[in-house]
Design a protein around this motif. Structure first.
Motif, PDB file in Angstrom:
ATOM      1  N   PRO A 171     -14.032  -0.745  -9.386  1.00 18.58           N
ATOM      2  CA  PRO A 171     -13.576   0.383  -8.548  1.00 18.58           C
ATOM      3  C   PRO A 171     -12.768  -0.076  -7.345  1.00 18.58           C
ATOM      4  CG  PRO A 171     -15.920   0.572  -9.076  1.00 18.58           C
ATOM      5  CD  PRO A 171     -15.494  -0.786  -9.482  1.00 18.58           C
ATOM      6  N   ILE A 172     -13.023  -1.322  -6.887  1.00 18.70           N
ATOM      7  CA  ILE A 172     -12.331  -1.842  -5.708  1.00 18.70           C
ATOM      8  C   ILE A 172     -11.772  -3.228  -6.025  1.00 18.70           C
ATOM      9  CG2 ILE A 172     -12.583  -2.611  -3.315  1.00 18.70           C
ATOM     10  CD1 ILE A 172     -14.730  -0.579  -2.892  1.00 18.70           C
ATOM     11  N   ASP A 173     -10.540  -3.442  -5.632  1.00 24.97           N
ATOM     12  CA  ASP A 173      -9.960  -4.784  -5.667  1.00 24.97           C
ATOM     13  C   ASP A 173     -10.295  -5.436  -4.329  1.00 24.97           C
ATOM     14  OD1 ASP A 173      -8.482  -7.064  -5.645  1.00 24.97           O
ATOM     15  OD2 ASP A 173      -6.610  -6.152  -6.333  1.00 24.97           O
ATOM     16  N   PHE A 174     -11.360  -6.241  -4.333  1.00 18.30           N
ATOM     17  CA  PHE A 174     -11.869  -6.774  -3.071  1.00 18.30           C
ATOM     18  C   PHE A 174     -10.881  -7.737  -2.406  1.00 18.30           C
ATOM     19  CE2 PHE A 174     -15.922  -5.307  -4.839  1.00 18.30           C
ATOM     20  CZ  PHE A 174     -16.460  -4.704  -3.715  1.00 18.30           C
ATOM     21  N   THR A 175     -10.106  -8.434  -3.192  1.00 14.77           N
ATOM     22  CA  THR A 175      -9.125  -9.344  -2.599  1.00 14.77           C
ATOM     23  C   THR A 175      -8.074  -8.571  -1.819  1.00 14.77           C
ATOM     24  OG1 THR A 175      -9.459 -10.931  -4.393  1.00 14.77           O
ATOM     25  CG2 THR A 175      -7.443 -11.144  -3.089  1.00 14.77           C
ATOM     26  N   SER A 176      -7.569  -7.499  -2.425  1.00 12.38           N
ATOM     27  CA  SER A 176      -6.578  -6.661  -1.728  1.00 12.38           C
ATOM     28  C   SER A 176      -7.194  -6.003  -0.505  1.00 12.38           C
ATOM     29  CB  SER A 176      -6.040  -5.588  -2.681  1.00 12.38           C
ATOM     30  OG  SER A 176      -5.391  -6.175  -3.788  1.00 12.38           O
ATOM     31  N   LEU A 177      -8.455  -5.571  -0.638  1.00 12.89           N
ATOM     32  CA  LEU A 177      -9.141  -4.949   0.494  1.00 12.89           C
ATOM     33  C   LEU A 177      -9.285  -5.945   1.644  1.00 12.89           C
ATOM     34  CD1 LEU A 177     -10.826  -2.747   1.873  1.00 12.89           C
ATOM     35  CD2 LEU A 177     -12.819  -3.573   0.585  1.00 12.89           C
ATOM     36  N   PHE A 178      -9.671  -7.158   1.328  1.00 14.34           N
ATOM     37  CA  PHE A 178      -9.853  -8.187   2.355  1.00 14.34           C
ATOM     38  C   PHE A 178      -8.538  -8.443   3.100  1.00 14.34           C
ATOM     39  CE2 PHE A 178      -9.735 -12.712   3.573  1.00 14.34           C
ATOM     40  CZ  PHE A 178     -10.825 -12.746   4.419  1.00 14.34           C
ATOM     41  N   ILE A 179      -7.451  -8.590   2.350  1.00 16.76           N
ATOM     42  CA  ILE A 179      -6.150  -8.850   2.973  1.00 16.76           C
ATOM     43  C   ILE A 179      -5.699  -7.657   3.799  1.00 16.76           C
ATOM     44  CG2 ILE A 179      -3.717  -9.292   2.491  1.00 16.76           C
ATOM     45  CD1 ILE A 179      -4.622 -10.863   0.026  1.00 16.76           C
ATOM     46  N   MET A 180      -5.958  -6.448   3.305  1.00 10.07           N
ATOM     47  CA  MET A 180      -5.558  -5.249   4.028  1.00 10.07           C
ATOM     48  C   MET A 180      -6.309  -5.147   5.358  1.00 10.07           C
ATOM     49  SD  MET A 180      -5.808  -1.252   2.914  1.00 10.07           S
ATOM     50  CE  MET A 180      -7.590  -1.298   2.886  1.00 10.07           C
TER      51      MET A 180
END
Length: 495
Positions: A171-180
């Motif tokens: 449900p979540i792309d954690f890598t993209s979330l972390f960078i964002m």
């Protein structure tokens, strides 16, 4: 003799026929050994043949018309016995198959329902996350609400992973979330949200919430080093819990709201490069040796740390040097001069007192204390006023330093011994440790000339630190006052 011959011939033929049938069933079963139906059906047919053999043998042994076997050899019985067991097995197998099919159908329905439930949860989490992502990107929520909402979504994702067998559903792309999050925090750090005039304690609290959230995000990531290779600025990372990735950030130059272990921090500073640290949180207070490692190529003006009691304090990296002598003891000059000073140093060597809240870098504070040491008093009357007994006990010692001390010009602050509540390193270093409190009003009271800080080390036993008003004022100049106008003193005696 003729009857016996006929009996033997009939029995022989029956035996031969049944043996041939047994052999045929055995060969057929062996040929289809992997077929469970053939195996079980031939076993049932074999039981029927065995019963037929028993009936025929019994009939020939007891040929009387009144015997049971003469009735069992009738055609209806023979046919019934022949088909009974195979038929019963067929019915049993069909019933078993129907139940198995029904169970399989139910399992299939449950599986479908489970997949629908998982997909529903997936879409709900995905929808809520996209909504959060949109509001976060346009800065449409307060930071606290932003953190709480995302924390709840991540918890739902972790629960979803427990019930989902499909490892491709994320449900979540954690890598993209972390960078964002790193990019958004970078924008916020340059905005009015983090101006120098802001409340640093509040900012540290917000960074702490982001650090805890980033811990959860990192635990669901597999490629943190990929981000570290290109990150110039780093925000709200807990390198205490994620020490394995700390070394990956050597190319970064600025760290905002990050948490470090002093030992890892010192090791990191050994790398070549210029580093800047803002709103930093240390796991413990930096020692003078740690501070000496901070060179001109490192910018760290202040940092937060947690003391032995779990309080969050703000400290600077300036090393204080107040012109104390090598022992931190104020010399006493009299007729013996140097000899008296030498005796004093020897007597106080085992009674060094420290203040560990704001003056931990200052060293021992014996020079501010009357008699330049703590004084032990023992109380016997537990029913009387404790503070009054402490005052009386000190006066009875007959020390000249206390000649001018009266009930009207003295104030007693009591504290328990906090050593049992401290971490293991505190227990090893300190004989006793206090947490005394003094209000601003008491410090400004013109009638009070002596301040007695009493620490209860055991039942009826107190270690007392007596400080005159003038010396207390010198200490207060180097201490910070709480928002509710109080001073906290962490007095401690070294073992």
């Amino acid at each position: 003799m003729s009857y016996l011959t006929n009996f033997n011939n009939d029995l022989l033929w029956i035996t031969i026929i049944l043996s041939i049938l047994f052999l045929a069933l055995y060969l057929y079963q062996k040929k289809n050994s992997t077929n469970d139906f053939v195996r079980d059906f031939t076993n049932a047919a074999s039981v029927s043949l065995i019963l037929l053999f028993i009936i025929f043998v019994g009939y020939h042994c007891f040929p009387s018309e009144d015997s049971l076997f003469s009735k069992l050899v009738s055609g209806e019985v023979i046919v019934g016995v022949t088909v009974a067991f195979p038929t019963f097995y067929t019915w049993y197998r069909r019933d078993k198959k129907e139940k198995a099919d029904s169970k399989a159908h139910q399992e299939e329905q449950k599986k479908i329902q489970k997949e629908r439930y998982k997909y529903q949860k997936y879409t709900e989490i995905k929808s809520d996350y996209l909504t959060w992502n949109k509001n976060f990107s346009i800065d449409n929520m307060s930071q606290i609400l932003t953190i709480v909402n995302l924390e709840q979504i991540i918890e739902r994702v972790e629960e979803f992973y427990k019930i989902s067998e499909n490892k491709e559903m994320h449900p979540i792309d954690f890598t993209s979330l972390f960078i964002m999050i790193q990019e958004i925090l970078k924008e916020w750090s340059k905005s009015n949200k983090y101006k120098e005039s802001s409340d640093r304690n509040k900012i540290n609290s917000i960074y702490d919430s982001w650090r805890k959230l980033n811990n959860k995000i990192i635990s669901n990531m597999s490629n943190v080093p990929d981000h570290a290779k290109n990150a110039e600025d780093v925000y709200a990372l807990d390198f205490c819990k994620n020490s394995s990735i700390f070394r990956e950030y050597t190319r970064s130059s600025k760290f905002y709201g990050c948490k470090f272990k002093p030992e890892n921090f010192d090791d990191f500073l050994s790398n070549d490069g210029f580093y800047e640290f803002y709103d930093t949180f240390m796991e413990s207070k930096l020692t003078p040796d740690d501070l000496s490692e901070i060179g001109d190529d490192v910018k760290l003006e202040r940092y937060f740390y947690e003391d032995d009691f779990g309080n969050i304090l703000l400290s600077t990296t300036e090393q204080k040097d107040e012109g104390k002598d090598s022992k931190g003891i104020k010399p006493t000059i009299n007729e013996e001069g140097t000899l008296e000073q030498s005796k004093l140093e020897c007597s106080l060597r085992d009674n060094l007192i420290y203040e560990n809240r704001d003056l931990s870098d200052f060293g021992e504070i014996n020079e501010f204390i009357e008699c330049q040491q703590s004084i032990k008093v023992t109380l016997n009357d537990h029913k009387s006023n404790i503070k009054q007994q402490i005052f009386d006990a000190l006066k009875k010692l007959g020390k000249t330093e206390f000649d001018m001390m009266t009930e009207g010009n003295s104030f007693v602050s009591r504290s328990k011994n906090y050593i049992p509540d401290m971490k293991e390193k505190g227990e090893k270093k300190w004989a006793w440790h206090s947490w005394n409190v003094l209000t601003k009003m008491k410090t400004e009271d013109k009638d009070i000339k002596f301040y007695i800080f009493a620490v209860q080390t055991s039942d009826g036993a107190f270690e007392c630190i007596v400080i005159k008003k003038e010396k207390l004022g010198e200490l207060l100049e180097q201490k910070s006052m709480t928002k509710d106008s109080r001073y906290f003193f962490y007095f401690a005696k070294e073992k």
